[in-house]
Design an enzyme around this catalytic site. Structure first.
Site, PDB file in Angstrom:
ATOM      1  N   LEU A   1     -61.600  98.619  11.241  1.00  0.00           N
ATOM      2  CA  LEU A   1     -60.180  98.208  11.034  1.00  0.00           C
ATOM      3  C   LEU A   1     -60.261  96.540  10.447  1.00  0.00           C
ATOM      4  O   LEU A   1     -59.428  96.237   9.725  1.00  0.00           O
ATOM      5  CB  LEU A   1     -59.637  97.857  12.548  1.00  0.00           C
ATOM      6  CG  LEU A   1     -59.402  99.104  12.892  1.00  0.00           C
ATOM      7  CD1 LEU A   1     -58.485  98.720  14.596  1.00  0.00           C
ATOM      8  CD2 LEU A   1     -58.101 100.016  12.195  1.00  0.00           C
ATOM      9  N   GLY A   2     -61.452  95.849  10.559  1.00  0.00           N
ATOM     10  CA  GLY A   2     -61.501  94.610  10.080  1.00  0.00           C
ATOM     11  C   GLY A   2     -62.841  93.742  10.516  1.00  0.00           C
ATOM     12  O   GLY A   2     -63.869  94.509  11.312  1.00  0.00           O
ATOM     13  N   PHE A   3     -63.121  92.798   9.987  1.00  0.00           N
ATOM     14  CA  PHE A   3     -64.288  92.075  10.397  1.00  0.00           C
ATOM     15  C   PHE A   3     -64.107  90.354  10.368  1.00  0.00           C
ATOM     16  O   PHE A   3     -62.990  90.022  10.060  1.00  0.00           O
ATOM     17  CB  PHE A   3     -65.450  92.273   9.331  1.00  0.00           C
ATOM     18  CG  PHE A   3     -64.907  91.907   7.980  1.00  0.00           C
ATOM     19  CD1 PHE A   3     -65.409  90.570   7.358  1.00  0.00           C
ATOM     20  CD2 PHE A   3     -64.085  92.678   7.418  1.00  0.00           C
ATOM     21  CE1 PHE A   3     -64.978  90.106   6.052  1.00  0.00           C
ATOM     22  CE2 PHE A   3     -63.642  92.151   6.073  1.00  0.00           C
ATOM     23  CZ  PHE A   3     -64.055  90.862   5.325  1.00  0.00           C
ATOM     24  N   GLY A   4     -64.837  89.783  10.845  1.00  0.00           N
ATOM     25  CA  GLY A   4     -64.783  88.367  10.892  1.00  0.00           C
ATOM     26  C   GLY A   4     -66.345  87.711  10.863  1.00  0.00           C
ATOM     27  O   GLY A   4     -67.376  88.479  10.939  1.00  0.00           O
TER      28      GLY A   4
ATOM     29  N   THR B   1     -67.064  92.716  14.257  1.00  0.00           N
ATOM     30  CA  THR B   1     -66.383  93.891  13.625  1.00  0.00           C
ATOM     31  C   THR B   1     -65.303  94.326  14.578  1.00  0.00           C
ATOM     32  O   THR B   1     -65.654  94.294  15.741  1.00  0.00           O
ATOM     33  CB  THR B   1     -67.399  94.747  12.986  1.00  0.00           C
ATOM     34  OG1 THR B   1     -68.033  95.070  14.051  1.00  0.00           O
ATOM     35  CG2 THR B   1     -68.091  93.834  11.952  1.00  0.00           C
ATOM     36  N   VAL B   2     -64.457  94.772  14.018  1.00  0.00           N
ATOM     37  CA  VAL B   2     -63.354  95.695  15.010  1.00  0.00           C
ATOM     38  C   VAL B   2     -62.959  97.107  14.360  1.00  0.00           C
ATOM     39  O   VAL B   2     -63.044  97.381  13.083  1.00  0.00           O
ATOM     40  CB  VAL B   2     -61.869  94.837  14.968  1.00  0.00           C
ATOM     41  CG1 VAL B   2     -60.970  95.510  15.717  1.00  0.00           C
ATOM     42  CG2 VAL B   2     -62.278  93.341  15.016  1.00  0.00           C
TER      43      VAL B   2
ATOM     44  N   LYS C   1     -63.940  95.577  19.851  1.00  0.00           N
ATOM     45  CA  LYS C   1     -64.400  94.189  19.056  1.00  0.00           C
ATOM     46  C   LYS C   1     -65.704  94.048  19.441  1.00  0.00           C
ATOM     47  O   LYS C   1     -66.132  93.881  20.514  1.00  0.00           O
ATOM     48  CB  LYS C   1     -63.457  93.077  19.574  1.00  0.00           C
ATOM     49  CG  LYS C   1     -63.673  91.830  18.721  1.00  0.00           C
ATOM     50  CD  LYS C   1     -62.791  90.814  19.198  1.00  0.00           C
ATOM     51  CE  LYS C   1     -62.831  89.347  18.190  1.00  0.00           C
ATOM     52  NZ  LYS C   1     -62.022  88.562  18.506  1.00  0.00           N
TER      53      LYS C   1
ATOM     54  N   ASP D   1     -55.336  78.142  18.145  1.00  0.00           N
ATOM     55  CA  ASP D   1     -55.524  78.647  16.893  1.00  0.00           C
ATOM     56  C   ASP D   1     -54.377  79.638  16.551  1.00  0.00           C
ATOM     57  O   ASP D   1     -54.428  80.835  16.208  1.00  0.00           O
ATOM     58  CB  ASP D   1     -56.640  79.403  16.755  1.00  0.00           C
ATOM     59  CG  ASP D   1     -57.032  79.805  15.412  1.00  0.00           C
ATOM     60  OD1 ASP D   1     -56.750  79.170  14.342  1.00  0.00           O
ATOM     61  OD2 ASP D   1     -57.839  80.838  15.251  1.00  0.00           O
TER      62      ASP D   1
END
Length: 412
Positions: A68-71, A75-76, A91, A196
């Site tokens: 689904l995504g990353f940061g 990663t998700v 997550k 945040d």
């Protein structure tokens, strides 16, 4: 018989959902020269990400469906809870030591009053576990993993789906009510400051579970593009389709959250959302979240940043330019507030006068900046904004007070 099929037979006998077999071919292979997703981060180069693969079953319970995504720290992934017969998100954190704090924060979030109306608007953890991976030097690295309820996208995603790149008034009001409920829960039940708050961290809850089935079908029929870098898989992220309707907004991402009952003066918040007390290094606590929401509203509703802090002399962001813009909108800060700040003397005289390091913006004000509303609706909207945007943190309204604000209750 493959180990995966053996696992599937065992799962069926134990009442678990069967393990799916995802395609191992038929996907696009990303060129080595194309640096993408988490591969661009230093943590990836250091081998600190866990090598999640689609189809993996983690801790004998969660089968990975797609990315689904990353940061920079995780990663998700969408996954199937084989025991709970439901979809979840995973997550998976890097090995960097900071994940422990976020995991502890999720424990605090789960300990508050679940009957509080804000509990439903805070993204909590359903489960958590640790997985080991042999990293460089043949040592076992621990990767924390948080299990959560799947969400659609963020308010930022919604903005960019609109031709005007901003939210409608009704959608904004609905979302803000939910966020103020969340902040009241966070501040008063959990004694936490988020620090945040931005469009990326406000998610939309999913009601249509068929969207998750469609995501799984898409991964089966059209496997995600990927590449292998030093035996580390890197997948292309895949998004959910747009649902027919949205449910509640949920505040997420507590990686920067801190205790609010301990006064602090260190840097916090994204630069353009920084509150005056953070910029001037006075003690800060819960009211920085309220300032944060106020400046974010401008992004979501007006389609532009309220403050940008771009300094022509330093060719980038600077605190002095940001403060000049705040003066342009709110007028000069109160002298008693300036006397609290460690950095106040850099920008103001002892009498509270601006040192003119940069020119103050001409003709900048809330009234002049607001472009979408008119009449009484505009007046009460600007009053709503002033309840959040105050120099002194103690002059800002609380989340609970903002829930009663006339603009949120005013019908357009």
């Amino acid at each position: 018989m493959t180990s995966l099929l053996k696992w599937a037979k065992k799962a069926i006998k134990s009442g678990q959902s069967p393990v799916l077999r995802f395609p191992t071919s038929g996907f696009e292979v990303i060129k080595p020269s194309n640096i993408f997703e988490e591969e661009r981060f230093e943590e990836f180069k250091k081998g600190r990400y866990y090598p999640v693969e689609i189809g993996d079953v983690l801790v004998s319970k969660y089968q990975v469906v797609g990315k689904l995504g990353f940061g920079t720290t995780s990663t998700v992934w969408l996954a199937r809870d084989l025991e709970g017969h439901r979809y979840v998100t995973l997550k998976v954190y890097t090995v960097d030591g900071t994940s422990h704090r976020e995991v502890q924060t999720y424990k605090l979030l789960n300990q508050g009053d679940r009957w509080h109306p804000g509990y439903a608007h805070v993204r909590t953890a359903l489960d958590g576990f640790t997985i080991l991976h042999q990293g460089s030097g043949y040592q076992d690295n621990e990767h924390h993993c948080v299990v959560q309820k799947p969400m659609w996208g963020s308010f930022r995603h919604l903005m960019y789906r609109s031709p005007e790149h901003r939210l409608s008034e009704d959608l904004l009001k609905s979302g803000l009510r939910h966020i103020f409920f969340a902040l009241d829960y966070l501040h008063n039940e959990c004694q936490l400051v988020h620090t945040d708050i931005k469009g990326d961290n406000i998610l939309q809850e999913l009601e249509e579970m068929s969207i998750l089935d469609n995501f799984t079908d898409s991964e089966m029929e059209h496997p995600s593009a990927r590449k292998l870098v030093d035996n580390m898989p890197v997948y292309a992220s895949r998004g959910f389709e747009l649902p027919p309707r949205f449910s509640r907004a949920v505040l997420s991402d507590f990686g920067s959250a801190v205790r609010g009952d301990e006064k602090r003066s260190h840097d916090a918040q994204p630069t353009i959302y920084r509150s005056p007390e953070v910029m001037l290094e006075t003690e800060w606590s819960y009211p920085i979240d309220i300032w944060n929401v106020g400046t974010m509203v401008w992004d979501l509703f007006e389609g532009k940043h309220m403050f940008i802090g771009m300094d022509p002399d330093v060719k980038g962001y600077s605190t002095r330019m940001h403060l000049a813009e705040v003066i342009g909108v709110l007028g000069p800060p109160p002298l008693d507030f300036l006397k609290r700040g460690e950095r106040s003397c850099e920008f103001f005289t002892e009498y509270g006068h601006w040192r003119n390091q940069v020119d103050l913006p001409d003709g900048m004000s809330l009234e002049n900046s607001e472009e979408r509303l008119n009449g009484r609706n505009k007046d009460i909207f600007l009053d709503f904004m002033r309840g959040m945007l105050q120099w002194r943190p103690e002059d800002r309204k609380t989340a609970k007070q903002l829930l009663q604000d006339p603009w949120l209750e005013h019908r357009t």
